[in-house]
Design a protein around this motif. Structure first.
Motif, short mmCIF file in Angstrom:
data_model
loop_
_atom_site.label_atom_id
_atom_site.label_comp_id
_atom_site.label_asym_id
_atom_site.label_seq_id
_atom_site.Cartn_x
_atom_site.Cartn_y
_atom_site.Cartn_z
N GLU A 176 -7.51 6.21 -11.89
CA GLU A 176 -8.46 6.97 -11.08
C GLU A 176 -9.86 6.77 -11.63
O GLU A 176 -10.05 6.54 -12.81
N ASN B 281 0.80 -1.23 0.00
CA ASN B 281 0.00 0.00 0.00
C ASN B 281 0.84 1.28 0.00
O ASN B 281 0.35 2.32 -0.40
N ASN C 226 -7.53 -0.21 -9.44
CA ASN C 226 -8.11 1.03 -8.91
C ASN C 226 -7.05 2.06 -8.56
O ASN C 226 -7.26 3.26 -8.70
N ARG C 227 -5.89 1.58 -8.10
CA ARG C 227 -4.84 2.53 -7.76
C ARG C 227 -4.15 3.08 -9.00
O ARG C 227 -3.66 4.21 -9.01
N THR D 233 -7.52 -4.08 -6.63
CA THR D 233 -6.95 -2.95 -5.90
C THR D 233 -5.87 -2.27 -6.74
O THR D 233 -5.79 -1.04 -6.81
N ASP E 167 4.72 3.20 -4.72
CA ASP E 167 4.22 3.87 -5.91
C ASP E 167 3.97 2.83 -6.99
O ASP E 167 4.91 2.31 -7.60
N LEU E 168 2.70 2.50 -7.19
CA LEU E 168 2.35 1.44 -8.15
C LEU E 168 2.67 1.83 -9.58
O LEU E 168 3.12 1.01 -10.38
N SER E 169 2.41 3.10 -9.91
CA SER E 169 2.68 3.54 -11.27
C SER E 169 4.14 3.31 -11.63
O SER E 169 4.46 2.81 -12.70
#
Ligand code: GDP
Ligand code: MG
Ligand code: ZN
Length: 291
Positions: free
Chosen positions: A179, A144, A175-176, A172, A147-149
Protein backbone atom coordinates in the motif's frame (compact mmCIF):
# COMPACT_ATOMS: atom_id res chain seq x y z
CA UNK A 1 31.14 -0.29 13.14
CA UNK A 2 27.70 -1.55 12.15
CA UNK A 3 26.54 -4.13 9.64
CA UNK A 4 23.41 -4.00 7.52
CA UNK A 5 21.81 -4.50 4.12
CA UNK A 6 21.67 -1.85 1.40
CA UNK A 7 17.99 -1.56 0.49
CA UNK A 8 18.14 1.56 -1.68
CA UNK A 9 20.71 3.59 -3.58
CA UNK A 10 20.16 7.08 -4.93
CA UNK A 11 23.02 9.12 -6.37
CA UNK A 12 25.67 8.01 -3.94
CA UNK A 13 23.45 7.67 -0.89
CA UNK A 14 23.05 4.10 0.26
CA UNK A 15 20.24 3.31 2.68
CA UNK A 16 21.50 0.59 4.97
CA UNK A 17 18.99 -1.30 7.06
CA UNK A 18 20.26 -2.51 10.42
CA UNK A 19 18.71 -4.00 13.54
CA UNK A 20 18.31 -0.53 15.00
CA UNK A 21 17.07 1.40 12.02
CA UNK A 22 18.08 2.61 8.59
CA UNK A 23 21.20 4.72 8.03
CA UNK A 24 21.99 6.84 4.98
CA UNK A 25 25.59 6.05 4.16
CA UNK A 26 28.26 7.08 1.63
CA UNK A 27 31.01 4.97 0.09
CA UNK A 28 33.55 7.53 -1.05
CA UNK A 29 36.59 6.14 0.73
CA UNK A 30 35.78 2.61 -0.32
CA UNK A 31 35.64 3.55 -3.97
CA UNK A 32 38.82 5.62 -3.83
CA UNK A 33 40.73 2.79 -2.20
CA UNK A 34 39.74 -0.22 -4.31
CA UNK A 35 37.28 1.02 -6.94
CA UNK A 36 34.46 -0.95 -5.32
CA UNK A 37 30.91 0.29 -5.66
CA UNK A 38 28.24 -1.03 -3.35
CA UNK A 39 24.94 -2.15 -4.88
CA UNK A 40 21.45 -2.73 -3.53
CA UNK A 41 21.34 -6.10 -1.80
CA UNK A 42 24.89 -5.91 -0.45
CA UNK A 43 25.64 -6.61 3.18
CA UNK A 44 28.04 -3.89 4.30
CA UNK A 45 30.01 -2.80 7.35
CA UNK A 46 29.90 0.95 7.91
CA UNK A 47 31.38 3.46 10.28
CA UNK A 48 28.66 5.36 12.12
CA UNK A 49 29.09 9.12 11.76
CA UNK A 50 26.00 10.37 13.54
CA UNK A 51 22.51 9.18 14.46
CA UNK A 52 21.45 8.66 10.86
CA UNK A 53 24.56 8.47 8.70
CA UNK A 54 27.88 6.79 8.13
CA UNK A 55 30.58 5.60 5.76
CA UNK A 56 30.70 2.16 4.17
CA UNK A 57 34.00 0.44 4.90
CA UNK A 58 33.53 -3.06 3.59
CA UNK A 59 31.23 -5.03 1.28
CA UNK A 60 30.62 -8.64 2.26
CA UNK A 61 31.20 -11.22 -0.44
CA UNK A 62 28.23 -11.47 -2.85
CA UNK A 63 26.40 -14.72 -3.58
CA UNK A 64 25.45 -13.43 -7.01
CA UNK A 65 24.77 -10.17 -8.80
CA UNK A 66 22.58 -8.93 -11.61
CA UNK A 67 24.16 -6.08 -13.55
CA UNK A 68 21.23 -4.27 -15.11
CA UNK A 69 19.89 -3.16 -12.77
CA UNK A 70 22.60 -3.81 -10.19
CA UNK A 71 21.23 -5.96 -7.37
CA UNK A 72 23.16 -8.56 -5.39
CA UNK A 73 22.46 -11.58 -3.19
CA UNK A 74 19.26 -12.53 -4.98
CA UNK A 75 17.41 -15.60 -3.80
CA UNK A 76 14.87 -15.90 -6.61
CA UNK A 77 13.75 -14.02 -9.69
CA UNK A 78 10.05 -14.01 -10.48
CA UNK A 79 9.83 -14.02 -14.27
CA UNK A 80 6.62 -12.14 -14.97
CA UNK A 81 4.81 -12.71 -18.26
CA UNK A 82 1.27 -11.82 -19.20
CA UNK A 83 -1.17 -14.33 -20.66
CA UNK A 84 -2.47 -11.62 -23.02
CA UNK A 85 -1.56 -8.01 -23.87
CA UNK A 86 1.24 -8.76 -24.61
CA UNK A 87 0.44 -12.36 -25.46
CA UNK A 88 2.48 -15.00 -23.69
CA UNK A 89 5.62 -15.88 -25.64
CA UNK A 90 7.14 -19.20 -24.70
CA UNK A 91 10.33 -18.26 -26.47
CA UNK A 92 10.71 -15.10 -24.41
CA UNK A 93 9.85 -17.03 -21.25
CA UNK A 94 12.54 -19.63 -21.97
CA UNK A 95 15.05 -16.87 -22.61
CA UNK A 96 14.32 -15.28 -19.27
CA UNK A 97 14.58 -18.64 -17.52
CA UNK A 98 17.97 -19.33 -19.12
CA UNK A 99 19.30 -15.93 -18.10
CA UNK A 100 18.17 -16.34 -14.51
CA UNK A 101 19.72 -19.82 -14.30
CA UNK A 102 22.96 -18.42 -15.72
CA UNK A 103 23.31 -16.24 -12.62
CA UNK A 104 22.74 -19.25 -10.41
CA UNK A 105 19.41 -17.87 -9.23
CA UNK A 106 16.16 -19.85 -9.00
CA UNK A 107 13.49 -18.56 -11.40
CA UNK A 108 9.77 -18.65 -10.62
CA UNK A 109 7.20 -18.23 -13.39
CA UNK A 110 4.34 -15.83 -12.78
CA UNK A 111 1.72 -15.27 -15.49
CA UNK A 112 -0.54 -12.21 -15.13
CA UNK A 113 -3.76 -10.86 -16.65
CA UNK A 114 -5.79 -13.99 -16.01
CA UNK A 115 -8.87 -11.74 -15.78
CA UNK A 116 -8.32 -10.58 -19.38
CA UNK A 117 -7.98 -14.14 -20.70
CA UNK A 118 -10.73 -16.23 -22.27
CA UNK A 119 -11.64 -19.64 -20.86
CA UNK A 120 -9.61 -21.26 -23.61
CA UNK A 121 -6.60 -19.06 -22.96
CA UNK A 122 -6.80 -19.86 -19.26
CA UNK A 123 -6.83 -23.60 -20.02
CA UNK A 124 -3.85 -23.19 -22.33
CA UNK A 125 -1.82 -21.28 -19.76
CA UNK A 126 -2.69 -23.76 -17.01
CA UNK A 127 -1.65 -26.64 -19.23
CA UNK A 128 1.60 -24.93 -20.08
CA UNK A 129 2.38 -24.17 -16.43
CA UNK A 130 1.81 -27.84 -15.52
CA UNK A 131 4.55 -28.77 -17.95
CA UNK A 132 6.94 -26.22 -16.52
CA UNK A 133 6.09 -27.50 -13.04
CA UNK A 134 6.93 -31.02 -14.17
CA UNK A 135 10.50 -29.91 -14.90
CA UNK A 136 10.77 -28.27 -11.51
CA UNK A 137 9.59 -24.67 -11.79
CA UNK A 138 7.30 -23.09 -9.28
CA UNK A 139 4.50 -21.20 -11.07
CA UNK A 140 1.68 -18.72 -10.46
CA UNK A 141 -1.21 -17.50 -12.62
CA UNK A 142 -2.88 -14.33 -11.38
CA UNK A 143 -5.15 -11.52 -12.48
CA UNK A 144 -6.90 -8.49 -11.10
CA UNK A 145 -9.39 -10.60 -9.18
CA UNK A 146 -6.87 -12.80 -7.42
CA UNK A 147 -5.37 -12.34 -3.99
CA UNK A 148 -1.78 -11.38 -4.82
CA UNK A 149 -0.56 -11.57 -1.25
CA UNK A 150 -1.70 -15.14 -1.01
CA UNK A 151 0.05 -15.98 -4.30
CA UNK A 152 3.31 -14.12 -3.74
CA UNK A 153 3.97 -13.93 -0.01
CA UNK A 154 4.87 -17.61 0.43
CA UNK A 155 7.63 -17.12 -2.17
CA UNK A 156 9.36 -14.33 -0.27
CA UNK A 157 12.50 -15.46 1.47
CA UNK A 158 15.58 -13.34 0.98
CA UNK A 159 15.75 -10.94 -1.95
CA UNK A 160 13.18 -11.61 -4.66
CA UNK A 161 13.34 -9.64 -7.89
CA UNK A 162 10.56 -9.16 -10.43
CA UNK A 163 11.75 -9.38 -14.02
CA UNK A 164 10.03 -9.43 -17.39
CA UNK A 165 9.23 -7.31 -20.42
CA UNK A 166 7.44 -3.98 -20.14
CA UNK A 167 3.69 -4.01 -19.78
CA UNK A 168 3.30 -7.42 -18.16
CA UNK A 169 2.31 -5.98 -14.79
CA UNK A 170 5.37 -5.90 -12.53
CA UNK A 171 4.76 -2.42 -11.14
CA UNK A 172 1.08 -3.19 -10.78
CA UNK A 173 2.02 -6.19 -8.65
CA UNK A 174 4.26 -4.05 -6.46
CA UNK A 175 1.52 -1.48 -5.96
CA UNK A 176 -1.01 -4.15 -5.06
CA UNK A 177 1.35 -5.85 -2.63
CA UNK A 178 2.53 -2.66 -0.91
CA UNK A 179 0.00 0.00 0.00
CA UNK A 180 1.08 3.63 -0.55
CA UNK A 181 3.81 2.58 -2.95
CA UNK A 182 2.44 4.17 -6.13
CA UNK A 183 5.04 3.08 -8.64
CA UNK A 184 4.22 4.48 -12.06
CA UNK A 185 2.56 1.89 -14.27
CA UNK A 186 1.75 1.56 -17.93
CA UNK A 187 4.55 3.78 -19.22
CA UNK A 188 5.52 2.10 -22.44
CA UNK A 189 7.02 4.32 -25.08
CA UNK A 190 5.96 3.37 -28.57
CA UNK A 191 8.98 5.09 -30.10
CA UNK A 192 11.60 3.13 -28.24
CA UNK A 193 10.54 -0.49 -28.06
CA UNK A 194 12.75 -0.83 -25.05
CA UNK A 195 10.00 0.77 -23.05
CA UNK A 196 10.65 4.20 -21.70
CA UNK A 197 10.78 2.99 -18.23
CA UNK A 198 9.74 4.26 -15.21
CA UNK A 199 11.54 1.97 -12.77
CA UNK A 200 14.89 3.75 -12.82
CA UNK A 201 16.31 2.95 -9.46
CA UNK A 202 16.11 -0.30 -7.57
CA UNK A 203 14.69 -0.44 -4.10
CA UNK A 204 14.06 -3.42 -1.89
CA UNK A 205 10.70 -3.48 -0.14
CA UNK A 206 10.41 -5.55 2.98
CA UNK A 207 7.90 -8.36 2.99
CA UNK A 208 7.57 -11.45 5.14
CA UNK A 209 11.05 -12.94 5.57
CA UNK A 210 12.65 -10.94 2.84
CA UNK A 211 12.39 -8.23 0.22
CA UNK A 212 10.76 -7.70 -3.14
CA UNK A 213 12.14 -5.44 -5.90
CA UNK A 214 10.76 -4.21 -9.21
CA UNK A 215 13.21 -3.91 -12.13
CA UNK A 216 13.15 -2.19 -15.52
CA UNK A 217 11.78 -4.34 -18.34
CA UNK A 218 14.19 -6.23 -20.57
CA UNK A 219 16.94 -5.71 -18.08
CA UNK A 220 17.76 -9.38 -17.96
CA UNK A 221 18.04 -10.31 -21.63
CA UNK A 222 21.81 -10.14 -22.00
CA UNK A 223 23.41 -13.43 -23.05
CA UNK A 224 26.95 -12.17 -23.51
CA UNK A 225 28.26 -13.99 -20.44
CA UNK A 226 26.89 -17.41 -21.44
CA UNK A 227 29.12 -19.89 -23.30
CA UNK A 228 27.50 -22.34 -25.69
CA UNK A 229 28.95 -25.34 -23.85
CA UNK A 230 27.13 -24.40 -20.66
CA UNK A 231 23.79 -23.59 -22.33
CA UNK A 232 22.32 -27.09 -21.97
CA UNK A 233 22.88 -26.93 -18.21
CA UNK A 234 20.53 -23.95 -18.10
CA UNK A 235 17.67 -26.19 -19.29
CA UNK A 236 17.02 -28.34 -16.19
CA UNK A 237 15.37 -31.19 -18.07
CA UNK A 238 18.36 -31.48 -20.43
CA UNK A 239 20.87 -31.21 -17.63
CA UNK A 240 19.24 -34.16 -15.88
CA UNK A 241 19.62 -36.60 -18.79
CA UNK A 242 22.91 -35.27 -20.13
CA UNK A 243 25.08 -37.87 -18.33
CA UNK A 244 23.45 -40.52 -20.55
CA UNK A 245 24.69 -38.98 -23.80
CA UNK A 246 27.30 -41.13 -25.53
CA UNK A 247 29.76 -38.27 -25.81
CA UNK A 248 30.77 -36.45 -22.71
CA UNK A 249 30.94 -33.10 -24.49
CA UNK A 250 27.74 -33.71 -26.48
CA UNK A 251 26.11 -30.48 -27.68
CA UNK A 252 22.85 -32.41 -28.29
CA UNK A 253 22.72 -31.23 -31.88
CA UNK A 254 24.29 -33.66 -34.35
CA UNK A 255 25.84 -36.31 -32.12
CA UNK A 256 24.51 -39.91 -32.19
CA UNK A 257 23.12 -41.59 -29.06
CA UNK A 258 22.16 -38.28 -27.51
CA UNK A 259 20.00 -38.57 -24.39
CA UNK A 260 18.53 -35.09 -24.86
CA UNK A 261 17.28 -35.94 -28.33
CA UNK A 262 15.88 -39.18 -26.94
CA UNK A 263 14.09 -37.24 -24.19
CA UNK A 264 12.36 -34.77 -26.49
CA UNK A 265 11.17 -37.39 -29.01
CA UNK A 266 7.65 -37.79 -27.66
CA UNK A 267 6.89 -34.39 -26.18
CA UNK A 268 5.94 -31.32 -28.17
CA UNK A 269 6.66 -29.20 -25.08
CA UNK A 270 10.22 -30.53 -24.83
CA UNK A 271 10.62 -30.12 -28.58
CA UNK A 272 9.73 -26.46 -28.35
CA UNK A 273 12.15 -25.96 -25.46
CA UNK A 274 14.79 -27.74 -27.55
CA UNK A 275 14.06 -25.43 -30.47
CA UNK A 276 14.70 -22.46 -28.18
CA UNK A 277 17.91 -24.16 -27.08
CA UNK A 278 19.04 -24.45 -30.71
CA UNK A 279 18.20 -20.83 -31.45
CA UNK A 280 20.15 -19.63 -28.45
CA UNK A 281 23.04 -21.96 -29.22
CA UNK A 282 23.29 -20.47 -32.68
CA UNK A 283 23.05 -16.92 -31.38
CA UNK A 284 25.86 -17.54 -28.94
CA UNK A 285 27.94 -19.23 -31.62
CA UNK A 286 27.47 -16.35 -34.05
CA UNK A 287 27.95 -13.52 -31.64
CA UNK A 288 30.71 -11.13 -32.44
CA UNK A 289 33.72 -11.24 -30.25
CA UNK A 290 33.66 -8.12 -28.14
CA UNK A 291 36.66 -6.45 -26.70
N1 GDP B 1 -6.63 -6.57 -16.33
C1 GDP B 1 -5.38 -6.62 -15.87
N2 GDP B 1 -4.54 -5.62 -16.17
C2 GDP B 1 -3.26 -5.69 -15.68
C3 GDP B 1 -2.82 -6.79 -14.89
N3 GDP B 1 -1.52 -6.57 -14.57
C4 GDP B 1 -1.19 -5.39 -15.14
N4 GDP B 1 -2.23 -4.85 -15.82
C5 GDP B 1 -2.22 -3.59 -16.61
O1 GDP B 1 -1.18 -3.68 -17.57
C6 GDP B 1 -0.54 -2.41 -17.78
C7 GDP B 1 0.97 -2.52 -17.59
O2 GDP B 1 1.25 -2.81 -16.22
P1 GDP B 1 2.60 -2.38 -15.50
O3 GDP B 1 2.45 -2.76 -14.08
O4 GDP B 1 2.94 -0.95 -15.80
O5 GDP B 1 3.65 -3.32 -16.21
P2 GDP B 1 5.26 -3.35 -16.04
O6 GDP B 1 5.80 -2.64 -17.24
O7 GDP B 1 5.62 -4.81 -16.07
O8 GDP B 1 5.61 -2.69 -14.75
C8 GDP B 1 -1.22 -1.46 -16.80
O9 GDP B 1 -2.19 -0.74 -17.50
C9 GDP B 1 -1.87 -2.38 -15.78
O10 GDP B 1 -3.02 -1.81 -15.22
C10 GDP B 1 -3.76 -7.85 -14.61
O11 GDP B 1 -3.47 -8.87 -13.95
N5 GDP B 1 -5.02 -7.70 -15.13
MG1 MG C 1 6.94 -1.09 -14.39
ZN1 ZN D 1 23.43 -35.11 -26.02
Amino acid sequence: MKTGRIIKSISGDYSVQTDDGTYITKARGLFRKNKQSPVVGDIVDFQVENETGGYIQHIHERDNMLLRPPVSNIEKVIVVMSAVEPKLSQQLLDRFLVIVHSYNITPIICITKKDLSTEIEIKEVEHLLKQYEAIGYETRFVGNHDDLSEAIKPLINGIIVLSGQSGVGKSTMMNRLFEDLNIETNKISKALNRGKHTTRHVELFEMEHGYLADTPGFSALDFSHIEKDELADLFPEFEKVKPNCKFRNCTHINEPKCAVKELIKDSSFYQLRYKHYLTLFEEIQNRKVRY
